[in-house]
Design a protein around this motif. Structure first.
Motif, PDB file in Angstrom:
ATOM      1  N   VAL A  58       0.830  -1.347  -0.125  1.00  0.00           N
ATOM      2  CA  VAL A  58      -0.044  -0.071  -0.093  1.00  0.00           C
ATOM      3  C   VAL A  58       0.847   1.299  -0.220  1.00  0.00           C
ATOM      4  CG1 VAL A  58      -2.047  -1.158   1.067  1.00  0.00           C
ATOM      5  CG2 VAL A  58      -0.417  -0.097   2.373  1.00  0.00           C
ATOM      6  N   VAL A  59       0.406   2.425  -0.556  1.00  0.00           N
ATOM      7  CA  VAL A  59       1.185   3.487  -0.720  1.00  0.00           C
ATOM      8  C   VAL A  59       0.869   4.376   0.423  1.00  0.00           C
ATOM      9  CG1 VAL A  59       1.732   5.579  -2.218  1.00  0.00           C
ATOM     10  CG2 VAL A  59       1.137   3.238  -3.137  1.00  0.00           C
ATOM     11  N   LEU A  60       1.877   5.122   0.913  1.00  0.00           N
ATOM     12  CA  LEU A  60       1.706   5.993   1.904  1.00  0.00           C
ATOM     13  C   LEU A  60       1.194   7.320   1.388  1.00  0.00           C
ATOM     14  CD1 LEU A  60       2.036   6.984   4.773  1.00  0.00           C
ATOM     15  CD2 LEU A  60       4.355   7.677   4.483  1.00  0.00           C
ATOM     16  N   HIS A  61       0.064   7.970   1.951  1.00  0.00           N
ATOM     17  CA  HIS A  61      -0.401   9.233   1.659  1.00  0.00           C
ATOM     18  C   HIS A  61      -0.334  10.144   2.571  1.00  0.00           C
ATOM     19  CE1 HIS A  61      -2.180   8.854  -2.706  1.00  0.00           C
ATOM     20  NE2 HIS A  61      -1.755   7.200  -2.297  1.00  0.00           N
ATOM     21  N   LYS A  62       0.523  10.912   3.006  1.00  0.00           N
ATOM     22  CA  LYS A  62       0.832  11.657   4.166  1.00  0.00           C
ATOM     23  C   LYS A  62      -0.175  12.954   4.374  1.00  0.00           C
ATOM     24  CE  LYS A  62       4.497  13.809   6.924  1.00  0.00           C
ATOM     25  NZ  LYS A  62       6.219  14.306   6.933  1.00  0.00           N
ATOM     26  N   PRO A  63      -0.524  13.508   3.556  1.00  0.00           N
ATOM     27  CA  PRO A  63      -1.457  14.614   3.839  1.00  0.00           C
ATOM     28  C   PRO A  63      -3.022  14.109   4.247  1.00  0.00           C
ATOM     29  CG  PRO A  63      -0.378  14.936   1.831  1.00  0.00           C
ATOM     30  CD  PRO A  63       0.051  13.669   1.939  1.00  0.00           C
ATOM     31  N   ARG A 121      -3.051   3.502   1.112  1.00  0.00           N
ATOM     32  CA  ARG A 121      -4.006   3.304   0.117  1.00  0.00           C
ATOM     33  C   ARG A 121      -3.471   2.325  -0.880  1.00  0.00           C
ATOM     34  NH1 ARG A 121      -5.315   8.644  -1.879  1.00  0.00           N
ATOM     35  NH2 ARG A 121      -6.745   8.767  -0.014  1.00  0.00           N
ATOM     36  N   CYS A 122      -4.344   1.294  -1.217  1.00  0.00           N
ATOM     37  CA  CYS A 122      -3.787   0.535  -2.399  1.00  0.00           C
ATOM     38  C   CYS A 122      -4.165   0.959  -3.625  1.00  0.00           C
ATOM     39  CB  CYS A 122      -4.690  -0.760  -2.281  1.00  0.00           C
ATOM     40  SG  CYS A 122      -4.234  -1.873  -3.484  1.00  0.00           S
ATOM     41  N   HIS A 123      -3.294   1.278  -4.463  1.00  0.00           N
ATOM     42  CA  HIS A 123      -3.589   1.801  -6.042  1.00  0.00           C
ATOM     43  C   HIS A 123      -4.265   0.861  -6.679  1.00  0.00           C
ATOM     44  CE1 HIS A 123      -0.662   5.512  -5.371  1.00  0.00           C
ATOM     45  NE2 HIS A 123      -1.602   5.503  -4.465  1.00  0.00           N
ATOM     46  N   HIS A 124      -4.320  -0.320  -6.485  1.00  0.00           N
ATOM     47  CA  HIS A 124      -4.928  -1.380  -7.513  1.00  0.00           C
ATOM     48  C   HIS A 124      -6.440  -1.807  -7.077  1.00  0.00           C
ATOM     49  CE1 HIS A 124      -0.950  -2.478  -8.928  1.00  0.00           C
ATOM     50  NE2 HIS A 124      -0.753  -2.341  -7.783  1.00  0.00           N
ATOM     51  N   CYS A 125      -6.919  -1.845  -5.818  1.00  0.00           N
ATOM     52  CA  CYS A 125      -8.203  -2.023  -5.598  1.00  0.00           C
ATOM     53  C   CYS A 125      -9.013  -0.981  -4.752  1.00  0.00           C
ATOM     54  CB  CYS A 125      -8.330  -3.073  -4.448  1.00  0.00           C
ATOM     55  SG  CYS A 125      -7.930  -3.232  -2.967  1.00  0.00           S
ATOM     56  N   GLY A 126      -7.977   0.130  -4.309  1.00  0.00           N
ATOM     57  CA  GLY A 126      -8.782   1.334  -3.245  1.00  0.00           C
ATOM     58  C   GLY A 126      -8.892   1.123  -1.991  1.00  0.00           C
ATOM     59  N   TRP A 127      -8.540  -0.021  -1.479  1.00  0.00           N
ATOM     60  CA  TRP A 127      -8.549  -0.148   0.169  1.00  0.00           C
ATOM     61  C   TRP A 127      -7.699   0.769   0.750  1.00  0.00           C
ATOM     62  CZ3 TRP A 127      -4.549  -1.380   3.588  1.00  0.00           C
ATOM     63  CH2 TRP A 127      -4.962  -1.770   5.012  1.00  0.00           C
ATOM     64  N   VAL A 175      -0.251 -10.777  -8.712  1.00  0.00           N
ATOM     65  CA  VAL A 175      -1.136 -11.988  -8.915  1.00  0.00           C
ATOM     66  C   VAL A 175      -2.690 -11.646  -8.215  1.00  0.00           C
ATOM     67  CG1 VAL A 175      -1.215 -14.230  -8.152  1.00  0.00           C
ATOM     68  CG2 VAL A 175       1.024 -13.242  -8.543  1.00  0.00           C
ATOM     69  N   LYS A 176      -2.731 -11.067  -7.194  1.00  0.00           N
ATOM     70  CA  LYS A 176      -3.922 -10.831  -6.537  1.00  0.00           C
ATOM     71  C   LYS A 176      -4.352  -9.468  -6.401  1.00  0.00           C
ATOM     72  CE  LYS A 176      -4.388 -11.457  -2.124  1.00  0.00           C
ATOM     73  NZ  LYS A 176      -4.663 -12.030  -0.739  1.00  0.00           N
ATOM     74  N   VAL A 177      -5.566  -9.225  -6.821  1.00  0.00           N
ATOM     75  CA  VAL A 177      -6.267  -7.924  -6.917  1.00  0.00           C
ATOM     76  C   VAL A 177      -7.682  -8.268  -6.430  1.00  0.00           C
ATOM     77  CG1 VAL A 177      -7.192  -5.939  -8.208  1.00  0.00           C
ATOM     78  CG2 VAL A 177      -4.758  -6.896  -8.706  1.00  0.00           C
ATOM     79  N   MET A 178      -8.241  -7.638  -5.272  1.00  0.00           N
ATOM     80  CA  MET A 178      -9.411  -7.563  -4.864  1.00  0.00           C
ATOM     81  C   MET A 178      -9.965  -9.356  -4.477  1.00  0.00           C
ATOM     82  SD  MET A 178     -11.317  -4.846  -4.235  1.00  0.00           S
ATOM     83  CE  MET A 178     -13.177  -5.188  -4.567  1.00  0.00           C
ATOM     84  N   ASN A 179      -8.909  -9.880  -4.022  1.00  0.00           N
ATOM     85  CA  ASN A 179      -8.880 -11.304  -3.627  1.00  0.00           C
ATOM     86  C   ASN A 179      -9.257 -12.340  -4.535  1.00  0.00           C
ATOM     87  OD1 ASN A 179      -8.532 -10.796  -0.674  1.00  0.00           O
ATOM     88  ND2 ASN A 179     -10.869 -10.122  -0.635  1.00  0.00           N
ATOM     89  N   VAL A 180      -9.038 -11.649  -5.725  1.00  0.00           N
ATOM     90  CA  VAL A 180      -9.151 -12.435  -7.186  1.00  0.00           C
ATOM     91  C   VAL A 180      -7.588 -12.764  -7.708  1.00  0.00           C
ATOM     92  CG1 VAL A 180      -9.965 -12.512  -9.566  1.00  0.00           C
ATOM     93  CG2 VAL A 180     -11.553 -11.709  -7.810  1.00  0.00           C
ATOM     94  N   HIS A 181      -7.354 -13.851  -7.958  1.00  0.00           N
ATOM     95  CA  HIS A 181      -5.864 -14.331  -8.575  1.00  0.00           C
ATOM     96  C   HIS A 181      -6.121 -14.421 -10.079  1.00  0.00           C
ATOM     97  CE1 HIS A 181      -5.898 -15.678  -4.255  1.00  0.00           C
ATOM     98  NE2 HIS A 181      -4.621 -15.706  -4.301  1.00  0.00           N
ATOM     99  N   ARG A 182      -4.909 -14.016 -10.718  1.00  0.00           N
ATOM    100  CA  ARG A 182      -5.003 -13.789 -12.100  1.00  0.00           C
ATOM    101  C   ARG A 182      -3.850 -14.411 -12.625  1.00  0.00           C
ATOM    102  NH1 ARG A 182      -4.919  -7.455 -12.766  1.00  0.00           N
ATOM    103  NH2 ARG A 182      -3.188  -7.783 -11.485  1.00  0.00           N
ATOM    104  N   ALA A 183      -3.868 -14.945 -13.791  1.00  0.00           N
ATOM    105  CA  ALA A 183      -2.725 -15.613 -14.623  1.00  0.00           C
ATOM    106  C   ALA A 183      -3.273 -15.341 -16.127  1.00  0.00           C
ATOM    107  CB  ALA A 183      -2.700 -17.036 -14.320  1.00  0.00           C
TER     108      ALA A 183
END
Length: 752
Positions: free
Chosen positions: A475-480, A485-491, A703-711
């Motif tokens: 997850v990416v740190l957004h200090k302000p 925040r996860c830039h893949h699923c928005g968590w 590999v995993k986004v929103m608890n979905v695994h991808r190949a």
């Protein structure tokens, strides 16, 4: 069976048309008309593709068309052919292409009547122009505002008038009785052949003088007869937009009823293009003759603009990639600006390339298409090398005293060995250069293609790293915002006070994003007005345009941003560009990474020195001897492109082979890989598969986004026709397979 039957395309995964009985008296059905039909237990909007006198479906299984959109002119045969080609090439159902290409409001039958109602207009007569100012009370500000708008425009639509005054229609009707205003009711589509509202007379905008290279490019485009594909290779600031404007002006002078489509890669580039086009064509085209089409518009506005194009009232359509599927019955020229940009490739649903469809559409209609870029895609460059595209070159900047910026590499390892100070990732030479620009009243631009404060938050004591619980990503740190925040699923979550694993309170950010650089600049360059432009700072509608306006107005000393600021923008006061953290892309597993990085760096470098100020680009790197940076320092796109094409040819990579990618998403990675293994087995049974190479299934990088695994499974061939035939024959077997949540097939993938 006799009677009337229609075959309808629906937004449905199956590549099938559905038969319905047509019993309505509203109008005769035609291909290209929208209908409301029952589908299963619900009703759906579909597109008539065929009208027949019989149906092979048994009568007891046929259902009736519920309603037809009679007021909207049918979509043309060439448009249906375009949708059919896109569906066939990208391996999707016709309805999956045609219906999503229409505005959402047009896919809602409850809005048809209001959307396609007759247009009411009020035109100011000479008697009204003379009498109105004196007839209105001095304190009636709303009435005066309505009268002033009517006088300025010459005429107003009913909707425009209501926005100015709550009782506008009653007031205008009274002015009609007084003989001051004329009321007109136009049936929808009746103005299809008109050029739109006559613009108010005004001083013509003087166009800049063309350079010899620009004049030659305009002449070549204007002389094209039938289909011609031009690759306009112009260095940054060379005046490619002026070439577009002149070519379109010549087209509209030859054929006042012609239409043109201009594509740009991103929404935030449309305001400056729209302003340039409206200014240039103010004396010849009405406001409504230039419209924009992109996802940032409100539903109603997008529908009105689409309908203006569909009925022929809009002469110039500016839009992002979806606009390539807009209905333009008199389309006579297409322009794709920044044609190399990956944003032209749709990454969800129908995964199409707007650039490639623009070229196909131009060939279908027998009209010219112009692909413009300072860094053309290698696919387009190869087409030009083979003589399929005509290359037009703009080798110099349009402004006489504006030269290309000098590029200098800052060796970070050398800076470290010499013990030179740095400021949170900003090297000493870069900081000194920004201070010098600040003293001279010039602007600097700092480019870092990573938003947020830091890409990682970690604990030195135990090695804990903040990760997304739903994705295999940090997850990416957004200090302000004091958030992770996860830039893949928005968590999103709050920043922890201590390490969740060991309790250590000294958790710290690693790496740098635009927010951290913005903070560092405040102390590194005291007194500088710093502005950050990225996806986080431009979330609100219209915010990007407002921020760019501040830059153009000179209210900013240092601009920090991601790729949003790297292309297309004409910053007149920027004389310095600093590039941070470009090295990451040098060693990517993606074979297109070098091409993208070089294009990105060339584009952002081109923001400097556009108005005659000496421009300089400082690139911080740990690999100053890398061939890519040497080509960048020489501004040598041609050498870089030819070297890359040589490597691609030797490695059997696009554009020398054609690829497709099968992606699977499952609840577990094992399920996704098992599905792809079965798919590969099914492909072996396809007769055309002997000319196709199938690679092993592998997990995606994330590999995993929103608890979905991808190949994914890569398929390629040296023959486009063989690949297409194989994919077409493979589809029934893929649909029969089970075991995953979703799968999709992408032709000509950009991300592998």
């Amino acid at each position: 069976m006799t009677g009337r039957y229609v075959r309808v395309a629906l937004d449905h995964p199956l590549d099938a048309l559905y038969d319905y009985r047509y019993t309505l008296d509203a109008c005769e059905p035609e291909p290209g008309m929208l209908v409301r039909v029952p589908f299963g237990r619900r009703e759906a909007v579909g597109l008539i593709c065929e009208v027949n006198a019989h149906s092979d479906v048994p009568a007891n299984k046929l259902r009736d068309v519920g309603a037809i959109c009679a007021a909207c002119p049918p979509l043309s045969a060439p448009w249906l052919a375009l949708a059919g080609f896109a569906a066939d090439y990208y391996q999707r159902g016709l309805g999956e292409v045609a219906l999503p290409a229409l505005p959402q409001a047009l896919r809602d039958p409850s809005r048809w009547a209001r959307l396609l109602a007759p247009e009411e207009r009020y035109r100011l007569l000479p008697e009204g122009r003379a009498a109105l100012p004196d007839a209105l009370p001095a304190r009636a500000q709303a009435l005066r505002r309505l009268a002033r708008a009517l006088a300025d425009a010459g005429e107003l639509e009913a909707a425009e008038a209501r926005a100015l005054h709550p009782k506008a229609i009653a007031t205008l009707d009274a002015w009609c009785e007084a003989g001051w205003v004329e009321h007109e009711c136009i049936e929808f589509g009746a103005a299809a052949g008109a050029a739109g509202r006559v613009p108010a007379a005004g001083a013509a905008v003087e166009a800049p003088r063309l350079s010899d290279e620009q004049a030659q490019a305009v002449e070549a485009i204007g002389a094209a007869s039938g289909f011609a594909s031009f690759l306009l290779h112009g260095v940054t600031g060379s005046g490619k937009t002026e070439v577009y404007l002149r070519a379109l002006a010549a087209l509209l002078e030859r054929d006042p009823g012609a239409q043109a489509l201009v594509l740009v890669p991103e929404i935030n580039l449309t305001p400056q293009f729209e302003a340039a086009f409206r200014t240039r064509f103010a004396a010849t085209l009405a406001d409504e003759a230039i419209v924009t089409l992109h996802s940032g518009l409100a539903e109603g506005e997008r529908a009105r603009n689409w309908l203006a194009a569909h009925t022929g009232r809009a002469r110039i359509v500016l839009g992002t990639r979806l606009a390539v599927l807009a209905s333009l019955p008199r389309l006579a020229m297409l322009v794709v600006d920044e044609e190399h940009d990956p944003a032209y490739k749709q990454q969800e649903g129908l995964r199409y390339s707007a650039r490639d469809l623009a070229v196909w559409r131009a060939k279908q209609l027998g009209v010219p298409v112009v692909l413009g870029s300072a860094t053309p895609s290698l696919e387009s460059w190869w087409q030009a090398e083979q003589g399929r595209y005509t290359r037009l070159t703009l080798s110099r900047r349009a402004i006489a005293d504006a030269a290309l910026p000098t590029v200098r590499l800052i060796d970070l390892e050398e800076e470290r060995r010499r013990g030179r100070a740095s400021f949170e990732g900003l090297s000493g030479p870069l900081v000194a250069a920004m201070k010098a620009r600040l003293e001279r009243g010039e602007q600097s631009l700092v480019f870092l293609n990573r938003r947020g404060y830091a890409p990682v938050l970690s604990c030195d004591a135990c090695g804990w790293v903040a990760g997304c619980p739903r994705c295999s990503a940090y997850v990416v740190l957004h200090k302000p915002e004091r958030a992770l925040r996860c830039h893949h699923c928005g968590w999103e979550s709050r920043i922890p006070h201590s390490c969740p694993d060991c309790g250590n309170v000294d958790i710290a950010p690693m790496g740098r994003g635009t927010q951290r650089i913005e903070e560092a600049l405040a102390s590194a360059v005291p007194g500088a007005r710093v502005l950050r432009i990225d996806a986080d700072s431009t979330r609100r509608k219209g915010s990007a345009q407002a921020l760019f306006s501040d830059v153009h107005a000179g209210d900013v000393d240092i601009l920090v941003g991601t790729q949003m600021i790297a292309k297309g923008h004409d910053f007149q006061r920027v004389s310095l560009v600093g590039v941070l953290n470009a090295d990451n892309a040098l060693f990517s597993h993606d074979f297109r990474a070098s091409e993208r990085l070089f294009a990105q760096l060339m584009q952002v470098s081109g923001r400097a020195g556009r108005a005659g100020l000496p421009g300089e680009v400082l690139v911080q790197t740990r690999y100053p001897r890398h061939a890519l940076y040497h080509a960048l320092a020489r501004q040598d796109y041609v050498g870089f492109a030819n070297a890359q094409l040589g490597e691609r040819r030797d490695a059997h990579l696009p554009p020398f082979v054609y690829q497709a990618l099968l992606r699977a998403e499952g609840r577990t990675l094992e399920a996704a890989l098992a599905f792809l293994a079965e798919a590969a087995g099914a492909l072996a049974a396809v007769p055309a598969a002997e000319r196709v190479t199938v690679y092993d299934a592998v997990p995606l990088t994330i590999v995993k986004v929103m608890n979905v695994h991808r190949a994914q499974l890569l398929v390629e061939s040296q023959s486009r026709a063989a690949l297409q035939a194989t994919l077409r024959a493979w589809q029934p077997a893929l649909r029969a397979l089970r075991g995953v949540l979703r799968w999709n097939l992408e032709v000509d993938p950009l991300d592998i």
